[in-house]
Design a protein around this motif. Structure first.
Motif, mmCIF file in Angstrom:
data_model
loop_
_atom_site.group_PDB
_atom_site.id
_atom_site.type_symbol
_atom_site.label_atom_id
_atom_site.label_comp_id
_atom_site.label_asym_id
_atom_site.label_seq_id
_atom_site.Cartn_x
_atom_site.Cartn_y
_atom_site.Cartn_z
ATOM 1 N N LYS A 11 0.837 -1.203 0.000
ATOM 2 C CA LYS A 11 0.000 0.000 0.000
ATOM 3 C C LYS A 11 0.874 1.256 0.000
ATOM 4 O O LYS A 11 2.060 1.208 0.299
ATOM 5 C CB LYS A 11 -0.916 0.029 1.226
ATOM 6 C CG LYS A 11 -1.583 -1.290 1.571
ATOM 7 C CD LYS A 11 -2.385 -1.862 0.442
ATOM 8 C CE LYS A 11 -3.027 -3.181 0.850
ATOM 9 N NZ LYS A 11 -3.637 -3.904 -0.289
ATOM 10 N N SER A 12 0.272 2.394 -0.323
ATOM 11 C CA SER A 12 0.971 3.669 -0.229
ATOM 12 C C SER A 12 1.085 4.073 1.241
ATOM 13 O O SER A 12 0.152 3.856 2.023
ATOM 14 C CB SER A 12 0.227 4.760 -0.997
ATOM 15 O OG SER A 12 0.190 4.469 -2.381
ATOM 16 N N ALA A 13 2.206 4.658 1.613
ATOM 17 C CA ALA A 13 2.449 5.070 2.997
ATOM 18 C C ALA A 13 2.694 6.572 3.051
ATOM 19 O O ALA A 13 3.349 7.132 2.162
ATOM 20 C CB ALA A 13 3.641 4.320 3.576
ATOM 21 N N PHE A 14 2.176 7.201 4.103
ATOM 22 C CA PHE A 14 2.278 8.659 4.248
ATOM 23 C C PHE A 14 2.639 9.023 5.686
ATOM 24 O O PHE A 14 2.295 8.305 6.625
ATOM 25 C CB PHE A 14 0.941 9.336 3.905
ATOM 26 C CG PHE A 14 0.479 9.114 2.496
ATOM 27 C CD1 PHE A 14 0.796 10.009 1.494
ATOM 28 C CD2 PHE A 14 -0.283 8.003 2.182
ATOM 29 C CE1 PHE A 14 0.366 9.803 0.192
ATOM 30 C CE2 PHE A 14 -0.716 7.778 0.884
ATOM 31 C CZ PHE A 14 -0.393 8.678 -0.112
ATOM 32 N N LEU A 15 3.316 10.160 5.832
ATOM 33 C CA LEU A 15 3.549 10.776 7.136
ATOM 34 C C LEU A 15 2.794 12.087 7.158
ATOM 35 O O LEU A 15 2.992 12.950 6.287
ATOM 36 C CB LEU A 15 5.037 11.043 7.365
ATOM 37 C CG LEU A 15 5.386 11.843 8.623
ATOM 38 C CD1 LEU A 15 5.041 11.050 9.887
ATOM 39 C CD2 LEU A 15 6.875 12.228 8.626
ATOM 40 N N THR A 30 -6.989 23.280 12.716
ATOM 41 C CA THR A 30 -8.111 22.685 11.997
ATOM 42 C C THR A 30 -7.686 21.814 10.822
ATOM 43 O O THR A 30 -8.546 21.253 10.139
ATOM 44 C CB THR A 30 -9.060 23.779 11.464
ATOM 45 O OG1 THR A 30 -8.343 24.620 10.544
ATOM 46 C CG2 THR A 30 -9.611 24.622 12.600
ATOM 47 N N SER A 31 -6.387 21.708 10.564
ATOM 48 C CA SER A 31 -5.971 20.972 9.376
ATOM 49 C C SER A 31 -4.618 20.297 9.581
ATOM 50 O O SER A 31 -3.895 20.580 10.534
ATOM 51 C CB SER A 31 -5.896 21.912 8.167
ATOM 52 O OG SER A 31 -4.871 22.876 8.345
ATOM 53 N N PHE A 32 -4.306 19.394 8.661
ATOM 54 C CA PHE A 32 -3.008 18.739 8.655
ATOM 55 C C PHE A 32 -2.510 18.680 7.220
ATOM 56 O O PHE A 32 -3.216 19.075 6.281
ATOM 57 C CB PHE A 32 -3.108 17.322 9.240
ATOM 58 C CG PHE A 32 -3.660 16.302 8.283
ATOM 59 C CD1 PHE A 32 -2.814 15.476 7.552
ATOM 60 C CD2 PHE A 32 -5.032 16.155 8.100
ATOM 61 C CE1 PHE A 32 -3.323 14.544 6.658
ATOM 62 C CE2 PHE A 32 -5.541 15.227 7.223
ATOM 63 C CZ PHE A 32 -4.688 14.422 6.494
ATOM 64 N N GLU A 33 -1.300 18.175 7.044
ATOM 65 C CA GLU A 33 -0.774 17.964 5.700
ATOM 66 C C GLU A 33 0.150 16.756 5.694
ATOM 67 O O GLU A 33 0.700 16.370 6.731
ATOM 68 C CB GLU A 33 -0.011 19.189 5.214
ATOM 69 C CG GLU A 33 1.236 19.500 6.020
ATOM 70 C CD GLU A 33 1.935 20.763 5.526
ATOM 71 O OE1 GLU A 33 2.712 20.650 4.547
ATOM 72 O OE2 GLU A 33 1.699 21.839 6.108
ATOM 73 N N TYR A 34 0.277 16.156 4.543
ATOM 74 C CA TYR A 34 1.268 15.107 4.359
ATOM 75 C C TYR A 34 2.610 15.764 4.055
ATOM 76 O O TYR A 34 2.698 16.654 3.210
ATOM 77 C CB TYR A 34 0.876 14.195 3.205
ATOM 78 C CG TYR A 34 -0.392 13.412 3.434
ATOM 79 C CD1 TYR A 34 -0.520 12.566 4.528
ATOM 80 C CD2 TYR A 34 -1.465 13.513 2.549
ATOM 81 C CE1 TYR A 34 -1.681 11.845 4.748
ATOM 82 C CE2 TYR A 34 -2.627 12.788 2.753
ATOM 83 C CZ TYR A 34 -2.724 11.967 3.851
ATOM 84 O OH TYR A 34 -3.880 11.255 4.065
ATOM 85 N N VAL A 35 3.655 15.311 4.755
ATOM 86 C CA VAL A 35 4.977 15.903 4.555
ATOM 87 C C VAL A 35 5.946 14.925 3.888
ATOM 88 O O VAL A 35 7.031 15.325 3.478
ATOM 89 C CB VAL A 35 5.579 16.415 5.880
ATOM 90 C CG1 VAL A 35 4.765 17.582 6.417
ATOM 91 C CG2 VAL A 35 5.681 15.295 6.916
ATOM 92 N N ASP A 36 5.555 13.670 3.785
ATOM 93 C CA ASP A 36 6.386 12.693 3.074
ATOM 94 C C ASP A 36 5.523 11.506 2.693
ATOM 95 O O ASP A 36 4.477 11.262 3.312
ATOM 96 C CB ASP A 36 7.570 12.248 3.931
ATOM 97 C CG ASP A 36 8.769 11.820 3.084
ATOM 98 O OD1 ASP A 36 8.612 11.696 1.847
ATOM 99 O OD2 ASP A 36 9.842 11.613 3.659
ATOM 100 N N LYS A 37 5.963 10.748 1.677
ATOM 101 C CA LYS A 37 5.163 9.608 1.224
ATOM 102 C C LYS A 37 6.044 8.629 0.462
ATOM 103 O O LYS A 37 7.111 8.975 -0.055
ATOM 104 C CB LYS A 37 4.027 10.072 0.316
ATOM 105 C CG LYS A 37 4.497 10.731 -0.991
ATOM 106 C CD LYS A 37 3.333 11.195 -1.841
ATOM 107 C CE LYS A 37 3.827 11.869 -3.123
ATOM 108 N NZ LYS A 37 2.687 12.309 -3.975
ATOM 109 N N VAL A 38 5.576 7.386 0.408
ATOM 110 C CA VAL A 38 6.122 6.355 -0.460
ATOM 111 C C VAL A 38 4.921 5.712 -1.132
ATOM 112 O O VAL A 38 4.105 5.065 -0.469
ATOM 113 C CB VAL A 38 6.935 5.299 0.313
ATOM 114 C CG1 VAL A 38 7.380 4.182 -0.629
ATOM 115 C CG2 VAL A 38 8.148 5.945 0.974
ATOM 116 N N VAL A 39 4.797 5.901 -2.426
ATOM 117 C CA VAL A 39 3.604 5.464 -3.148
ATOM 118 C C VAL A 39 3.745 4.001 -3.569
ATOM 119 O O VAL A 39 4.820 3.555 -3.979
ATOM 120 C CB VAL A 39 3.369 6.357 -4.391
ATOM 121 C CG1 VAL A 39 2.148 5.886 -5.172
ATOM 122 C CG2 VAL A 39 3.177 7.805 -3.958
#
Length: 215
Positions: free
Chosen positions: A58-62, A69-78
């Motif tokens: 699966k794809s993995a995200f940090l 009120t919000s967040f963001e993805y700062v790194d990923k491995v698709v």
């Protein structure tokens, strides 16, 4: 150009008129700066995500909090699968509409979740997005009890995810690890909850070791 580079790497945030401020994940404390606790998190999370993507397919995200009120993805491995989940880094995302955001609300400061719950109606991104504070409160209680969040089609129809918390050496919530897949594969995704929880626990331990070396 330098500020654009820092923005692309997640160190600063720019607004519509290109005024910049330090990203909230670097909270001004010495251990939270690049090379400190948050720097260690981003560095160590890369290998954790690669391992998760390899084991689960699966794809993995940090993900980390962007503001109250919000967040963001700062790194990923698709994922290498032809049909997979992907997401842009650095985009503002509502906390109540994804597994990462729900973990940040459930495991973060109670004052933050209380403010969020004071909103009577929540924006529905899909028909399955949590739509009111009572639904959200029940879901947060479940997440605290089981230690992870599962979402199906709540942020985008056809995408599902699981997230687990990552803590700093002082017990403060730093962010969340996530694995995501098409909803058609949600049963296989849920089967990897144990793998995700182990990865998040190990990442928390690794960050603690790295932070101690800075003292």
């Amino acid at each position: 150009m330098l500020l654009s580079t820092l923005e692309g790497r997640g160190y600063v945030i720019g607004d519509d008129v290109r005024r910049f401020r330090l990203h909230p994940m670097y909270n001004g404390q010495s251990r939270s700066w690049v090379g400190g606790t948050m720097g260690a998190l981003r560095s160590l999370a890369e290998e954790s995500m690669r391992r998760l993507a390899r084991i689960t397919g699966k794809s993995a995200f940090l993900g980390v909090a962007r503001d109250a009120t919000s967040f963001e993805y700062v790194d990923k491995v698709v994922s290498a699968h032809e049909v997979r989940c992907d997401a842009e880094l650095g985009e503002r995302r509502a906390l109540h509409a994804s597994s990462v955001g729900l973990v940040l609300l459930a495991m973060g400061p109670t004052s933050q979740s209380a403010r969020y719950l004071s909103t009577p109606r929540l924006e529905r991104l899909t028909p399955r997005t949590l739509g009111d504070s009572q639904q959200l409160e029940r879901e947060l209680a479940t997440i605290r009890r089981q230690g992870y969040a599962v979402t199906r089609d709540t942020n985008a129809v056809g995408a599902s995810g699981i997230a687990a918390p990552v803590f700093g050496p002082d017990g403060r919530l730093l962010g969340a690890l996530n694995i995501s897949a098409p909803t058609s594969r949600v049963d296989a995704l849920i089967a990897h909850v144990g793998v995700l929880l182990s990865a998040a626990k190990q990442l928390s331990a690794d960050v603690a070791v790295a932070a101690r070396k800075l003292t």
